[in-house]
Design a protein around this motif. Sequence first.
Motif, short mmCIF file in Angstrom:
data_model
loop_
_atom_site.label_atom_id
_atom_site.label_comp_id
_atom_site.label_asym_id
_atom_site.label_seq_id
_atom_site.Cartn_x
_atom_site.Cartn_y
_atom_site.Cartn_z
N ASP A 194 0.86 -1.18 0.00
CA ASP A 194 0.00 0.00 0.00
C ASP A 194 0.90 1.24 0.00
N VAL B 220 0.37 4.19 0.70
CA VAL B 220 0.15 5.15 1.79
C VAL B 220 0.75 4.63 3.08
N THR B 221 0.37 3.42 3.47
CA THR B 221 0.82 2.92 4.77
C THR B 221 2.12 2.15 4.68
N GLN C 203 -5.26 -1.85 -5.77
CA GLN C 203 -3.84 -1.52 -5.72
C GLN C 203 -2.99 -2.59 -6.40
#
Lengths: 685, 536, 101
Positions: free
Chosen positions: B202, B204-205, B214
Motif C-alpha cells: 500500500d 500510503v501505509t 492496488q
Amino acid sequence: MAQTLPYQQLTTCYYALTAVVLPVLAFAVNFFLKKGKAAGWISTIAIGATTVFAAIVFKQQWNAPLIHATIPWFTIGGTAVNAGILLNNLSVLLLLLVNVIALPVHIYSMAYMSHDEGFSRYFTYLSFFCFSMLALVVVDNLVLFYAFWELVGFSSYLLIGFWFTRDKAVQANKKAFIMNRIGDVGLLIAIMVLFSQYHTFDLNALFSADGLVANSTLTNGLWINGTSTIPAVWQYLACAGLFLAVAAKSAQFPLHTWLPDAMEGPTSVSALIHAATMVAAGIFLLGRVYPLFSVHELDALAIIGCFTAFMAASIAITQNDLKRILAFSTISQLGFMVMAMGIGAYASSLFHLVTHAFFKCLLFLVAGAVIHEMQHIRDENKLDFDPQNILYMGGLRRKMPITFITAVIAGLALVGLPFTSGYLSKDGILIQAFEWSDTKAGVFKIIPILTLITSWLTAFYVARLVFKVFFGKFRLSEVNPGLKLHVHDGPWKFNVPMIFLAICCLFPVFSLNPFLYEHAWIYKSFLPSNFLERMNPYHTIIPIALNILSLLVIYWAYAVYVLDKKLPLKQNNWLFAFSYYQWYFNEAYQKVFVQPVLAISTGLFAFDRKGIDGLIHFFNRIILWVAKLSAAIDRYVVDGFLHFVVALVRQIGNFARSFQTGRVQYYLLTTVVAIVAWVILKILI
Amino acid sequence: MNLLTLLIFIPLLAGLVIAVMPSSLRGSFKYITLLTAVIQLVLSVLIYLNFKTGATHAGVVHEDQFQFVQKLPWIRLNLGGVGDLQIDYFVGIDGVSVTLLVMSALVMIVAVIASWEIKTNLKGYFILFLILDMAVFGVFSALDFFLFYLFYELMLLPLYFLIGMWGGPRREYASIKFFLYTLFGSVFMLLVMVGLYLSVKDPVTGNHTFNIIQMMNPANYDAGSVFSALSHQTILGMPARMVGFVVLFIAFAIKVPVVPLHTWLPDAHVEAPTPVSILLAGVLLKIGGYGIIRICAGIFPDAAVQSSYWLGLLGVISILYGALNALAQRDLKRLIAYSSVSHMGFVLLGIASFTAEGISGAIMQMVSHGFLSSMLFFLVGVVYTRVHDRDIYNFRGLATLMPSYTLFVVIAFFASLGLPGFSAFVAEAFSLAGAFKSANTNGLLPQWMAACGALGILLGAGYFLWTLQRMFFGTPLLKGGESWKLSLTDINWRERSALIPLAFMALLLGVMPSLVFNKINDSVLLLVDFTRQFIK
Amino acid sequence: MISLTHYLLVGACLFCIGLYVALTKRNAIQILIGIELMLNAGILNLVAFGKFDKAANGGQLFALFAIVLAAATTAVALAIILNVYRRYKTIDPNKVDKLKG
C-alpha cells in the motif's frame, strides 16, 4: 426523432412509423386480451389502417429524396448504435407492397380460418409477422435489420407450425427456422465484417450512392476503405454471408429445401409469407446491399439464381401436391430475381418481385379456396384422402368460376404471356440476361438459355396445374361414384381479395404499354442513370419466340392432361424420379449434414462422459490409490515404529515386573544373588 | 449505513432470525426469505438508479472512482519487521458489477419462489440459502482480495450441502464432484493471493495489502517481488505473472465453466433441486466471468492479453462443444446445463477480444444468461415436480396439455437461442462482433473464431427447436399415461409470478440494451484502455 | 589353638546355613530360625572380633545389643507370623504373595 428534418419529411416518418407500429399493437391486443373471433377484425383493421399510411408514405416518398431519421438506441464502447428509419424508393415500395398483399390475405384469412380453434392465435401471429416485415423494410441499420430479419423468420416459424399437433408441420417449421438460421449466421458474419471494416451499422452510410462501400476498393487482394485495409478475403466472406442469408430467406439453392415443407402451414400464410413477402426479403436485402457485390460475386449470384430457377421448375413439373407445385414455382421465380440481381438487372429484379408477389399470392389464395372445398368433400363424405393432391381434382371450373378465372389470370402472369404483369417483368429479365451474356465469355450463354428453358418449364407446370384442377372430370367421383359434392366459390371474403389481386396481375397497373417493360413505372424508378435503351434485337426476338413456344407448351399440356393424349415421357425413368424426389436434396442433406452432426454430438457426449469425466475419474482413482498407499505407510511404517517402541517398553516393564513376585524368599534370593554377583564382578575386575 | 453493506448482510440477518425461530414456525421461513430477497432487489435497484456514469466514475483501476464504497480496517496485526498485516473490509462497485447485482437480486427472488417445492428440513435449507445469498453479493462487491476469497469460499459450502442434502438420486456424487472441482481451483487461487499480498505494498501505509485495486497498479509492486512485472521472476521455468494469471484463470474457468473443466456442471444441475439449479446457472456461473474480468484481466492484464488467443479458443470450443453436447441429450435439464456451457462460451470469447464491444457483450451475456437460464431451469422444475421425470422422449404434445407453460417455454427457448428482441441476441451479437473486430483493432483474436462462434447460434437453434418439436408439439403422448395427464396441470400463479419478471427482463434488455450498456460503458472503455497498453 | 579364623569359619558356615534355611524353607518359623542363625553368625563374629578391643569391650557390647534386638525382632516376627497365619491360614511365605506386581 431528428429535429432537423423538414416538417413534410417528419410527418412522412411518423406515418411510416405508425404503419409499423399498428400491427404490433394489434398483436399485443390479441396476445394479451385473447379476443377470440374479434381478433380477426382487430388485425385486419390494423393492417387496413397501415395500408392507408403506407400509401400516403408511398405517395409522398416515391421518387423523392430519401429520408433518414434516427434516434440514439444505445452506445457500446465507442460505437453509438442508432435506431431509425430509412425511406427511399426501395423501402417505400416494399412497405406498400407488403400492405397491399397483407390486407387481402387478412380478409381472406378471416373466412379461411373461421372454423379453426386457433383463430385468434392465427391473427396474433399474422399481425406479428406484418409488424416484423414492415419494420424490416424501413429500418436503417444492420443490427435492426438483422433483428427483424430473424423475427420474420420467427413468425414464419410460428405460422408454419400453426397446427402444432401435426408432426409434419412441426418438423417443417423446425427445418425452416434452422435453414433460416444458417442464413442468419451468414448475415451476422457479414455484418461483423462490415462493422469491423467500416465501424458503423448504418445502412445509409454504408450503401448509399457515395457511401462507404461505394468508396472502398478491392485491389491486389486487399480491401481498402480510406485508412482501413484488410485482406480481400473478408469482402468475399461478407458477400458469401449475405448470399447465405439471401439463399435462406429467398429459398435459393442450396438452402431452398425448407420452402416446400413450409407448405404445412395454413394456405393463407403460404400466400402472404412464403410467396409474396418474406421470401422476397432476400431480394430486398440484395437490393439494400447491392453496392457491396463485385462483378465476380454478381456472376456467382446469377449462376446460382439461374440454377435454382431451373432446378425448382424441373421439380415442379412432377409434383402432385397443389401447394408444393406453387412452392417450387416460388423458388423458381425467386431464382429469376436473384439472377436478375446478378446480371445487373436491378430494376427488373425488383419489378419482378412486385409482380410476382401479386400473382403468386393470388395463386395460393386460389389453391386455398380449392383445398377448402376439397376438405369439405372429405369431411362431408368421411373419406381419407389428401385434399391437396391435384390428382383427385378436376373439372372445378364450372363449380368455382371466379376461382377459375382468377387462377387463369394468375397462371398466365406466372407464365409471362402478354397483357399480364408477368410478361413485363419476366421478359425484361430474359432480355437483359441475353444482353448481359453478350458482354461475357461464351460459357455464360448457358445462363440465358437455361432461363429460357425454365420459362417453358414454367409454362408447362402452370398449365398442368390449371388443367388438372379445373378441367376434365372430377377424378375423385370416378373412384367414389356416390360422392356428395357441394362445391362452389367461396364467400366474399375469398372472392374480393382474389379479384383484387387478379386485377393487380394485369398490365395496366404497372405499365400502360402492355409490351414494353421499359415503360413500367416501377422499372423506371430503379434505373441507374447510365441506362441505355433498346440497343439490340433481343428486345423483339426474345418475347416473340418465348411466348409462341410457351403457347405451344401450354397446348401440349392441354393435349396431355385434358384430351388424354399419351405423355411422350415415361413416368418410371430416372429423370422422372429425380424430379419427383426433388433432386434428392432432402435425403442428401439428411445424410451429409444432419446425421453427421447428430453423430458428432453423440460422439462428443460420449467423449464428455468417457473422455473428460473418464479422465477426472481416472485422476480420482489415482488419488484414491495414492491415498491408500499413504494410509498404508501411515499404518505400517509410522504407526509401526510407534507400536514397536511401545512393545519394547512393555517388554522391559514385564521383565522388571517378574521380580516383583510378592514372595519374601525370592526378594531375599535376589538380593543375595545380586550381592554375590557384585562381589564376583568386583573380584574379577 | 452503506447501501452495499446493507445489501450484503441483510440475508445474514434473516438467516439469524430463522436460526433462532422455533421449527414450529417453519411455514414462515420461506416468507422471511422472500421478504429478504425483495428488500435486496429494492436495494439493488436503488443502487442501480443512483449509480453515476461518466468517465469520472468508471472505477476499474481507480479506487476513488468506485461507488458505494465502504472501507473499514478489519484485521491489523503487527508482524514486527514485516510491517502490519492489513486486511480491510472494502466493498464498492463500478460498471462491471452494478448490473450483475440487480440481476442476482432478481434471480434470488425467483429461486426463493422455486423453493416452495422444498419440503424437508426447511430451517437448514433456508439458512444455507441465505448464507449463499450473502456470499454472492459479497463476491460481486468485495474489493479486498481476502474478503473476496472469503465470500468466494463461503459460497461453496452452502452449495455443497444444498445439492448434497436436497438433491436428486445421485446427489452425493454430484455435490462432491462440484465441491472438489471448485476447491481445486480456489486452493491455487489462495496461493496466488498470498503471492500477490507479498508483492504489493500500500503506497500510503507501506504495508503489504490485499487491496485488489492496488494490485492493478504496477507501481505498487515491490521491486524483486514474485509478481512484479519488472523483476521477471519465474515459477517452474515460466514467467511468474503468467503462472499467476493461469492459476487464477483456471479457478474462475471452473466456475464459468469452460470446456474441459465443465463436467461438474451437468451433474450438479441434474442432481440439484430446482432453486439451486437456478442459483447455480443464474448467479454462480457469472462469478466466473466476473472474476476473469475483475481479477484475472485486472491484476494480470499483461498475461491476459498475451494469452487472449487461448482464452478465445477455449471460448469457441465451449460454444461449439456445449452446443453439440446439448444436441445429444435426452434429459431436459442436462440439455439446458450444456446449453449454459455453450452460452457462457460467448462470455469468454467476448472477454478474450479485449474490445469494448466484446467485453460489453460479455457482461450483457452474463446478465442475460442470468435471467434466461433461471427461466429455463425453473421451467424444467415445473415439469419435474409434477411427474418426476425429465426425459425428453417421455413427453409429447405438451403444448396441448399445458398451453401457458408452453408459451413460456417458447419464450425462454427462443430468447436463449438469440432471437432478436431478447437480451441474448444483443449480447451474443456484440460478443461476436467484438471478437471479430479484435483482429482489426488489437490483433488478439483471429476472425475465424468469431465465425465459428456464430455457428454456435445455429446449433443453439438446432437443439432448442428439436426439443420443442419432440416434447411440446405433436399429439399428446406421455409415458405415464393418464396419471401423468392429470398431474401435468398448467402453471399456477406462483410459477407465473416467477416467470413473468424473467421474461419481461429478457425482453426489456433486448429492446433497450442501453439499460445495461449505459451503466457499464465507461468502465468497459477504461478496462479496454487499461489493457491496451499491454498489447505489444 | 583356636584362632580367629576358626571362629570366622564357624560364623561363615552358620551364616550360610542360615541363609540356606531362610531361602529354601516353606515354613515361616523355619525361615525365622534361619534368620536367627545368620544373626547369630554375625554375633559370633562380633564376639570373635571383640578380642581385639580389650579396653572398651565394644565387641561384647554390640553382641549384647544385637542379641537383645534379635530377641525383639523375633518376637515381632513371631507376632507377624501369627497374624499371617490368622489371615491366610498358612505360614508358607510362597502362598502369601499379595505384594506380587
